[in-house]
Each structure stands twice: as structure tokens, then as C-alpha cells.
Design a protein around this motif. Structure first.
Motif, PDB file in Angstrom:
ATOM      1  N   MET A 120      32.498  12.613  34.793  1.00  0.00           N
ATOM      2  CA  MET A 120      31.665  12.870  35.951  1.00  0.00           C
ATOM      3  C   MET A 120      30.704  13.992  35.603  1.00  0.00           C
ATOM      4  O   MET A 120      31.105  15.044  35.145  1.00  0.00           O
ATOM      5  CB  MET A 120      32.560  13.241  37.112  1.00  0.00           C
ATOM      6  N   SER A 121      29.467  13.771  35.832  1.00  0.00           N
ATOM      7  CA  SER A 121      28.452  14.734  35.446  1.00  0.00           C
ATOM      8  C   SER A 121      27.662  15.185  36.671  1.00  0.00           C
ATOM      9  O   SER A 121      26.968  14.402  37.286  1.00  0.00           O
ATOM     10  CB  SER A 121      27.529  14.070  34.424  1.00  0.00           C
ATOM     11  N   HIS A 122      27.805  16.446  37.013  1.00  0.00           N
ATOM     12  CA  HIS A 122      27.082  17.013  38.150  1.00  0.00           C
ATOM     13  C   HIS A 122      26.276  18.200  37.648  1.00  0.00           C
ATOM     14  O   HIS A 122      26.686  18.919  36.757  1.00  0.00           O
ATOM     15  CB  HIS A 122      28.047  17.496  39.237  1.00  0.00           C
ATOM     16  N   THR A 123      25.137  18.414  38.259  1.00  0.00           N
ATOM     17  CA  THR A 123      24.318  19.552  37.869  1.00  0.00           C
ATOM     18  C   THR A 123      24.504  20.715  38.822  1.00  0.00           C
ATOM     19  O   THR A 123      23.779  21.682  38.756  1.00  0.00           O
ATOM     20  CB  THR A 123      22.822  19.154  37.839  1.00  0.00           C
ATOM     21  N   ARG A 124      25.478  20.607  39.698  1.00  0.00           N
ATOM     22  CA  ARG A 124      25.720  21.678  40.663  1.00  0.00           C
ATOM     23  C   ARG A 124      26.268  22.903  39.965  1.00  0.00           C
ATOM     24  O   ARG A 124      27.075  22.803  39.058  1.00  0.00           O
ATOM     25  CB  ARG A 124      26.726  21.227  41.711  1.00  0.00           C
ATOM     26  N   GLU A 125      25.846  24.051  40.439  1.00  0.00           N
ATOM     27  CA  GLU A 125      26.367  25.299  39.899  1.00  0.00           C
ATOM     28  C   GLU A 125      27.754  25.542  40.471  1.00  0.00           C
ATOM     29  O   GLU A 125      27.993  25.351  41.661  1.00  0.00           O
ATOM     30  CB  GLU A 125      25.436  26.456  40.271  1.00  0.00           C
ATOM     31  N   LEU A 126      28.677  25.941  39.599  1.00  0.00           N
ATOM     32  CA  LEU A 126      30.037  26.245  40.038  1.00  0.00           C
ATOM     33  C   LEU A 126      30.232  27.747  40.021  1.00  0.00           C
ATOM     34  O   LEU A 126      29.720  28.450  39.165  1.00  0.00           O
ATOM     35  CB  LEU A 126      31.063  25.572  39.131  1.00  0.00           C
ATOM     36  N   PHE A 127      31.005  28.231  40.989  1.00  0.00           N
ATOM     37  CA  PHE A 127      31.227  29.654  41.140  1.00  0.00           C
ATOM     38  C   PHE A 127      32.696  29.980  40.923  1.00  0.00           C
ATOM     39  O   PHE A 127      33.576  29.191  41.266  1.00  0.00           O
ATOM     40  CB  PHE A 127      30.793  30.107  42.545  1.00  0.00           C
ATOM     41  N   ASP A 128      32.956  31.162  40.370  1.00  0.00           N
ATOM     42  CA  ASP A 128      34.328  31.616  40.182  1.00  0.00           C
ATOM     43  C   ASP A 128      35.001  31.775  41.533  1.00  0.00           C
ATOM     44  O   ASP A 128      34.356  32.014  42.552  1.00  0.00           O
ATOM     45  CB  ASP A 128      34.363  32.958  39.439  1.00  0.00           C
ATOM     46  N   ALA A 129      36.315  31.672  41.506  1.00  0.00           N
ATOM     47  CA  ALA A 129      37.102  31.817  42.736  1.00  0.00           C
ATOM     48  C   ALA A 129      37.005  33.247  43.264  1.00  0.00           C
ATOM     49  O   ALA A 129      36.879  34.197  42.504  1.00  0.00           O
ATOM     50  CB  ALA A 129      38.553  31.459  42.453  1.00  0.00           C
ATOM     51  N   ALA A 170      40.409  27.705  41.210  1.00  0.00           N
ATOM     52  CA  ALA A 170      39.425  26.829  40.568  1.00  0.00           C
ATOM     53  C   ALA A 170      37.992  27.256  40.871  1.00  0.00           C
ATOM     54  O   ALA A 170      37.710  27.840  41.917  1.00  0.00           O
ATOM     55  CB  ALA A 170      39.637  25.393  41.043  1.00  0.00           C
ATOM     56  N   LYS A 171      37.093  26.908  39.954  1.00  0.00           N
ATOM     57  CA  LYS A 171      35.664  27.092  40.210  1.00  0.00           C
ATOM     58  C   LYS A 171      35.245  26.087  41.274  1.00  0.00           C
ATOM     59  O   LYS A 171      35.746  24.970  41.311  1.00  0.00           O
ATOM     60  CB  LYS A 171      34.851  26.883  38.940  1.00  0.00           C
ATOM     61  N   LYS A 172      34.329  26.525  42.139  1.00  0.00           N
ATOM     62  CA  LYS A 172      33.922  25.700  43.271  1.00  0.00           C
ATOM     63  C   LYS A 172      32.400  25.670  43.396  1.00  0.00           C
ATOM     64  O   LYS A 172      31.713  26.549  42.896  1.00  0.00           O
ATOM     65  CB  LYS A 172      34.521  26.269  44.566  1.00  0.00           C
ATOM     66  N   THR A 173      31.912  24.688  44.144  1.00  0.00           N
ATOM     67  CA  THR A 173      30.497  24.642  44.483  1.00  0.00           C
ATOM     68  C   THR A 173      30.229  25.702  45.549  1.00  0.00           C
ATOM     69  O   THR A 173      31.152  26.305  46.090  1.00  0.00           O
ATOM     70  CB  THR A 173      30.096  23.270  45.053  1.00  0.00           C
ATOM     71  N   ALA A 174      28.966  25.885  45.902  1.00  0.00           N
ATOM     72  CA  ALA A 174      28.613  26.835  46.961  1.00  0.00           C
ATOM     73  C   ALA A 174      29.277  26.461  48.290  1.00  0.00           C
ATOM     74  O   ALA A 174      29.556  27.324  49.113  1.00  0.00           O
ATOM     75  CB  ALA A 174      27.096  26.901  47.132  1.00  0.00           C
ATOM     76  N   GLU A 175      29.562  25.173  48.482  1.00  0.00           N
ATOM     77  CA  GLU A 175      30.215  24.706  49.711  1.00  0.00           C
ATOM     78  C   GLU A 175      31.729  24.837  49.638  1.00  0.00           C
ATOM     79  O   GLU A 175      32.431  24.524  50.588  1.00  0.00           O
ATOM     80  CB  GLU A 175      29.849  23.241  49.998  1.00  0.00           C
ATOM     81  N   GLY A 176      32.258  25.247  48.488  1.00  0.00           N
ATOM     82  CA  GLY A 176      33.694  25.428  48.325  1.00  0.00           C
ATOM     83  C   GLY A 176      34.440  24.236  47.768  1.00  0.00           C
ATOM     84  O   GLY A 176      35.658  24.244  47.677  1.00  0.00           O
ATOM     85  N   THR A 177      33.729  23.191  47.385  1.00  0.00           N
ATOM     86  CA  THR A 177      34.360  21.980  46.877  1.00  0.00           C
ATOM     87  C   THR A 177      34.762  22.142  45.414  1.00  0.00           C
ATOM     88  O   THR A 177      33.978  22.627  44.597  1.00  0.00           O
ATOM     89  CB  THR A 177      33.398  20.789  47.003  1.00  0.00           C
ATOM     90  N   VAL A 178      35.972  21.723  45.097  1.00  0.00           N
ATOM     91  CA  VAL A 178      36.445  21.695  43.707  1.00  0.00           C
ATOM     92  C   VAL A 178      36.058  20.325  43.156  1.00  0.00           C
ATOM     93  O   VAL A 178      36.512  19.299  43.662  1.00  0.00           O
ATOM     94  CB  VAL A 178      37.972  21.913  43.630  1.00  0.00           C
ATOM     95  N   LEU A 179      35.209  20.314  42.134  1.00  0.00           N
ATOM     96  CA  LEU A 179      34.695  19.055  41.595  1.00  0.00           C
ATOM     97  C   LEU A 179      35.581  18.533  40.466  1.00  0.00           C
ATOM     98  O   LEU A 179      35.136  18.361  39.335  1.00  0.00           O
ATOM     99  CB  LEU A 179      33.261  19.234  41.092  1.00  0.00           C
ATOM    100  N   GLN A 180      36.830  18.273  40.779  1.00  0.00           N
ATOM    101  CA  GLN A 180      37.756  17.687  39.826  1.00  0.00           C
ATOM    102  C   GLN A 180      38.482  16.540  40.513  1.00  0.00           C
ATOM    103  O   GLN A 180      38.821  16.641  41.690  1.00  0.00           O
ATOM    104  CB  GLN A 180      38.812  18.701  39.378  1.00  0.00           C
ATOM    105  N   SER A 181      38.726  15.490  39.771  1.00  0.00           N
ATOM    106  CA  SER A 181      39.491  14.376  40.317  1.00  0.00           C
ATOM    107  C   SER A 181      40.958  14.767  40.395  1.00  0.00           C
ATOM    108  O   SER A 181      41.411  15.701  39.731  1.00  0.00           O
ATOM    109  CB  SER A 181      39.332  13.148  39.420  1.00  0.00           C
ATOM    110  N   GLY A 182      41.708  14.022  41.192  1.00  0.00           N
ATOM    111  CA  GLY A 182      43.141  14.258  41.287  1.00  0.00           C
ATOM    112  C   GLY A 182      43.821  14.110  39.941  1.00  0.00           C
ATOM    113  O   GLY A 182      44.732  14.872  39.599  1.00  0.00           O
ATOM    114  N   MET A 183      43.366  13.148  39.147  1.00  0.00           N
ATOM    115  CA  MET A 183      43.952  12.936  37.832  1.00  0.00           C
ATOM    116  C   MET A 183      43.729  14.158  36.933  1.00  0.00           C
ATOM    117  O   MET A 183      44.639  14.605  36.233  1.00  0.00           O
ATOM    118  CB  MET A 183      43.352  11.679  37.178  1.00  0.00           C
ATOM    119  N   ALA A 184      42.541  14.734  36.994  1.00  0.00           N
ATOM    120  CA  ALA A 184      42.238  15.916  36.186  1.00  0.00           C
ATOM    121  C   ALA A 184      43.049  17.125  36.650  1.00  0.00           C
ATOM    122  O   ALA A 184      43.570  17.889  35.830  1.00  0.00           O
ATOM    123  CB  ALA A 184      40.743  16.232  36.242  1.00  0.00           C
ATOM    124  N   ILE A 185      43.182  17.285  37.960  1.00  0.00           N
ATOM    125  CA  ILE A 185      43.967  18.400  38.492  1.00  0.00           C
ATOM    126  C   ILE A 185      45.433  18.235  38.105  1.00  0.00           C
ATOM    127  O   ILE A 185      46.070  19.187  37.651  1.00  0.00           O
ATOM    128  CB  ILE A 185      43.806  18.507  40.028  1.00  0.00           C
TER     129      ILE A 185
END
Length: 111
Positions: A1-10, A38-53
Motif C-alpha cells: 500500500m502506497s500513500h503519500t500522507r505524512e505520518l507523525f510520531d505518537a 504507532a505513527k499516525k496521519t494528521a487525523e490519527g489513522t494508523v495506516l497499517q493493515s490488520g495483517m501487518a499489525i
């Protein structure tokens, strides 16, 4: 999965929240601790699938799928978005999340 969203430290976790987490059953605590750290988007979403987690925290996929339902029901996380059959989550009110901004839908970029 490829996203260009910036991720922020917890953000730092409040001691009261950590005390509540360590009182959870071990498998649920692992999931919640992952979302807290986990690192999150500005909205707080963790961009990892359940399988990856599941892989990252040492669980098999089916165990994660069962336990995420308990974590959701308890309010530790909430579904933030869904892309095809993959659900993405963010921290919920039980984890001290008070300002869950409007979720911007996740979109795949054309390759």
C-alpha cells in the motif's frame, strides 16, 4: 500500500491510560499499545493493515481479527476508514482520544 500522507510520531501516553492498558488481557493490551505507539496521519489513522499489525505484534491474523473486535467494542480504537476490504483504525475515547477530526478517505495512487 502506497500513500503519500505524512505520518507523525505518537504523542506521549498519559500514565492513567497506561495503567488502564496493563489491566487489559494480554492480547488486547498488545493491540492497544501498538495503536498508542504507532505513527499516525494528521487525523490519527494508523495506516497499517490488520495483517501487518498482527505480524508486528507477534499474533496470527485470525487471533488479531477476533481481538480487534473486543478492542473496538471497549472503545480503545475506532474504525477511521475502509478501503476495499481493509479497515483502518485510530484511537478511540477509552484511549484518551478526544478530538477525532473528520476522516479523509484513503485513496490509492495510480501506478
Amino acid at each position: 500500500m502506497s500513500h503519500t500522507r505524512e505520518l507523525f510520531d505518537a504523542e506521549p501516553v498519559k500514565p492513567a491510560i497506561l495503567r488502564k492498558v496493563i489491566a487489559l488481557p494480554p492480547t488486547e493490551a498488545k493491540i492497544v499499545l501498538h495503536f498508542l505507539s504507532a505513527k499516525k496521519t494528521a487525523e490519527g489513522t494508523v495506516l497499517q493493515s490488520g495483517m501487518a499489525i498482527a505480524k508486528e505484534i507477534g499474533m496470527n491474523r485470525s487471533q488479531y481479527a477476533r481481538k480487534i473486535k473486543d478492542v473496538l467494542a471497549a472503545g480503545w480504537v475506532e474504525q477511521a476508514a475502509k478501503e476495499q476490504n481493509i479497515a483502518y483504525y485510530r484511537l478511540g475515547p477509552e484511549a484518551g482520544a478526544t478530538d477525532n477530526a473528520t476522516v479523509i478517505p484513503l485513496r490509492r495512487r495510480a501506478s
